[in-house]
Design a protein around this motif. Structure first.
Motif, mmCIF file in Angstrom:
data_model
loop_
_atom_site.group_PDB
_atom_site.id
_atom_site.type_symbol
_atom_site.label_atom_id
_atom_site.label_comp_id
_atom_site.label_asym_id
_atom_site.label_seq_id
_atom_site.Cartn_x
_atom_site.Cartn_y
_atom_site.Cartn_z
ATOM 1 N N VAL A 52 21.023 -41.795 -25.655
ATOM 2 C CA VAL A 52 20.037 -40.699 -25.779
ATOM 3 C C VAL A 52 18.926 -40.663 -24.536
ATOM 4 N N LEU A 53 18.874 -39.295 -24.155
ATOM 5 C CA LEU A 53 18.153 -39.048 -22.921
ATOM 6 C C LEU A 53 17.035 -38.354 -23.252
ATOM 7 N N THR A 54 15.778 -38.741 -22.755
ATOM 8 C CA THR A 54 14.422 -38.065 -23.064
ATOM 9 C C THR A 54 13.743 -37.374 -21.622
ATOM 10 N N THR A 55 13.436 -36.118 -21.671
ATOM 11 C CA THR A 55 12.992 -35.588 -20.540
ATOM 12 C C THR A 55 11.333 -35.625 -20.396
ATOM 13 N N GLY A 56 10.556 -36.380 -21.353
ATOM 14 C CA GLY A 56 9.282 -36.423 -21.253
ATOM 15 C C GLY A 56 8.776 -37.880 -21.597
ATOM 16 N N ASP A 57 8.017 -38.198 -22.332
ATOM 17 C CA ASP A 57 7.641 -39.772 -22.835
ATOM 18 C C ASP A 57 8.961 -40.462 -23.103
ATOM 19 N N PRO A 58 8.932 -41.695 -22.736
ATOM 20 C CA PRO A 58 10.411 -42.404 -22.868
ATOM 21 C C PRO A 58 10.157 -42.711 -24.223
ATOM 22 N N HIS A 59 11.619 -42.984 -24.828
ATOM 23 C CA HIS A 59 11.675 -43.552 -26.182
ATOM 24 C C HIS A 59 10.800 -44.679 -26.401
ATOM 25 N N PRO A 60 10.115 -45.223 -27.314
ATOM 26 C CA PRO A 60 9.457 -46.486 -27.386
ATOM 27 C C PRO A 60 10.535 -47.634 -27.099
ATOM 28 N N TRP A 61 11.714 -47.560 -27.619
ATOM 29 C CA TRP A 61 12.294 -48.875 -27.298
ATOM 30 C C TRP A 61 12.823 -48.883 -25.853
ATOM 31 N N ALA A 62 12.977 -47.752 -25.269
ATOM 32 C CA ALA A 62 13.386 -47.961 -23.655
ATOM 33 C C ALA A 62 11.880 -48.452 -22.957
ATOM 34 N N ALA A 63 10.753 -47.826 -23.260
ATOM 35 C CA ALA A 63 9.515 -48.545 -22.806
ATOM 36 C C ALA A 63 9.400 -50.029 -23.218
ATOM 37 N N HIS A 64 9.770 -50.363 -24.205
ATOM 38 C CA HIS A 64 9.620 -51.838 -24.635
ATOM 39 C C HIS A 64 10.580 -52.586 -23.768
ATOM 40 N N GLU A 65 11.843 -52.427 -23.621
ATOM 41 C CA GLU A 65 12.894 -53.066 -22.800
ATOM 42 C C GLU A 65 12.601 -53.138 -21.377
ATOM 43 N N LEU A 66 12.189 -51.822 -21.062
ATOM 44 C CA LEU A 66 11.714 -52.039 -19.566
ATOM 45 C C LEU A 66 10.550 -52.690 -19.231
ATOM 46 N N SER A 67 9.892 -53.203 -19.997
ATOM 47 C CA SER A 67 8.734 -54.315 -19.658
ATOM 48 C C SER A 67 9.276 -55.494 -19.429
ATOM 49 N N PHE A 68 10.645 -55.897 -19.725
ATOM 50 C CA PHE A 68 11.280 -57.126 -19.123
ATOM 51 C C PHE A 68 11.869 -56.756 -18.008
ATOM 52 N N GLY A 69 11.848 -55.804 -17.315
ATOM 53 C CA GLY A 69 12.342 -55.620 -16.059
ATOM 54 C C GLY A 69 13.677 -54.615 -16.101
ATOM 55 N N GLU A 70 13.801 -53.908 -14.840
ATOM 56 C CA GLU A 70 14.950 -53.070 -14.674
ATOM 57 C C GLU A 70 16.385 -53.777 -15.028
ATOM 58 N N ALA A 71 16.417 -54.966 -14.356
ATOM 59 C CA ALA A 71 17.921 -55.628 -14.475
ATOM 60 C C ALA A 71 18.284 -55.972 -16.132
ATOM 61 N N ALA A 72 17.279 -56.303 -16.866
ATOM 62 C CA ALA A 72 17.655 -56.617 -18.223
ATOM 63 C C ALA A 72 17.800 -55.334 -18.907
ATOM 64 N N TYR A 73 17.063 -54.454 -18.526
ATOM 65 C CA TYR A 73 17.087 -53.196 -19.338
ATOM 66 C C TYR A 73 18.665 -52.578 -19.253
ATOM 67 N N TRP A 74 18.916 -52.556 -17.509
ATOM 68 C CA TRP A 74 20.205 -51.997 -17.511
ATOM 69 C C TRP A 74 21.591 -52.925 -17.895
ATOM 70 N N ALA A 75 21.066 -54.058 -18.019
ATOM 71 C CA ALA A 75 22.170 -55.026 -18.655
ATOM 72 C C ALA A 75 22.542 -54.664 -20.021
ATOM 73 N N LEU A 76 21.390 -54.078 -20.939
ATOM 74 C CA LEU A 76 21.806 -53.847 -22.201
ATOM 75 C C LEU A 76 22.581 -52.371 -22.095
ATOM 76 N N HIS A 77 22.305 -51.440 -21.098
ATOM 77 C CA HIS A 77 23.188 -50.302 -20.687
ATOM 78 C C HIS A 77 24.850 -50.675 -20.448
#
Length: 209
Positions: free
Chosen positions: A117-142
């Motif tokens: 799922v891609l968003t052009t405006g505000d990020p999805h709440p889940w993405a914003a939440h996971e990014l709070s733990f850092g880019e590395a952890a976020y992209w590890a989920l990807h």
């Protein structure tokens, strides 16, 4: 001596008996419809803001050093041009429309790991939440590829292809949408679902959408 006419017992014709009633015991019981079982998902699908979801296996492995299993192979993406579906929505309603599309995909049998799922405006709440733990952890989920993944459309080039891409035009500039939507199309293996203003989307992808 006159003969006494024989007394005939009254006959009851079928037409006078009334409708026949089949005993309840002889009726064939209808076979109950099967109840769908739980969706096969290794990790619960991300939802709206709430308690932080259970950490994925990668974080557990970091907390308890040991053999780390190999990451699942990313779903193969067909070289054929994917089908494009447009869901008309305003910028304010595009994210909700995308969420409904994801729910429908899962209900019809799509695996969570098949969906980006891609968003052009505000990020999805889940993405914003996971990014709070850092880019590395976020992209590890990807990279794990076992659940629905939500990302900013501006980072679509970093995202790997998946069979289904849901594109929510929920804000941002016209230029950003025009730049990221064609790339999203290349990331979709079988289906691209675009939630947004039809005029804007058709101007980018063409009137055939």
């Amino acid at each position: 001596m006159p003969l006494t006419p024989a007394i005939e017992e009254p006959q009851i014709h079928e037409s006078a008996q009334g409708p026949r009633v089949t005993p309840a015991a002889s009726r064939t019981a209808q076979t109950p419809r099967p109840v769908p079982g739980p969706r096969p998902a290794a990790v619960p699908r991300p939802g709206r803001p709430g308690p932080r979801p259970a950490p994925p296996a990668q974080r557990a492995a970091q907390a308890n050093p040991g053999p780390v299993p190999a990451a699942p192979t990313a779903p193969s993406v067909s070289a054929a041009v994917p089908q494009v579906q447009l869901i008309p929505a305003s910028a304010e309603g595009a994210l909700d429309a995308a969420e409904e599309a994801v729910d429908l995909l899962l209900d019809t049998g799509r695996a969570p790991g098949d969906i980006l799922v891609l968003t052009t405006g505000d990020p999805h709440p889940w993405a914003a939440h996971e990014l709070s733990f850092g880019e590395a952890a976020y992209w590890a989920l990807h990279d794990a590829g076992d659940d629905v993944f939500y990302a900013d459309a501006a980072q679509v080039e970093r995202a790997a292809g998946r069979p289904v891409v849901v594109f929510a035009a929920n804000g941002g500039s016209v230029e950003s949408v025009a730049g990221s939507l064609p790339v999203a199309l290349t990331r979709a293996g079988a289906l691209l679902i675009v939630c947004g203003d039809p005029t804007q989307i058709n101007s980018v992808l063409g009137a055939g959408v």
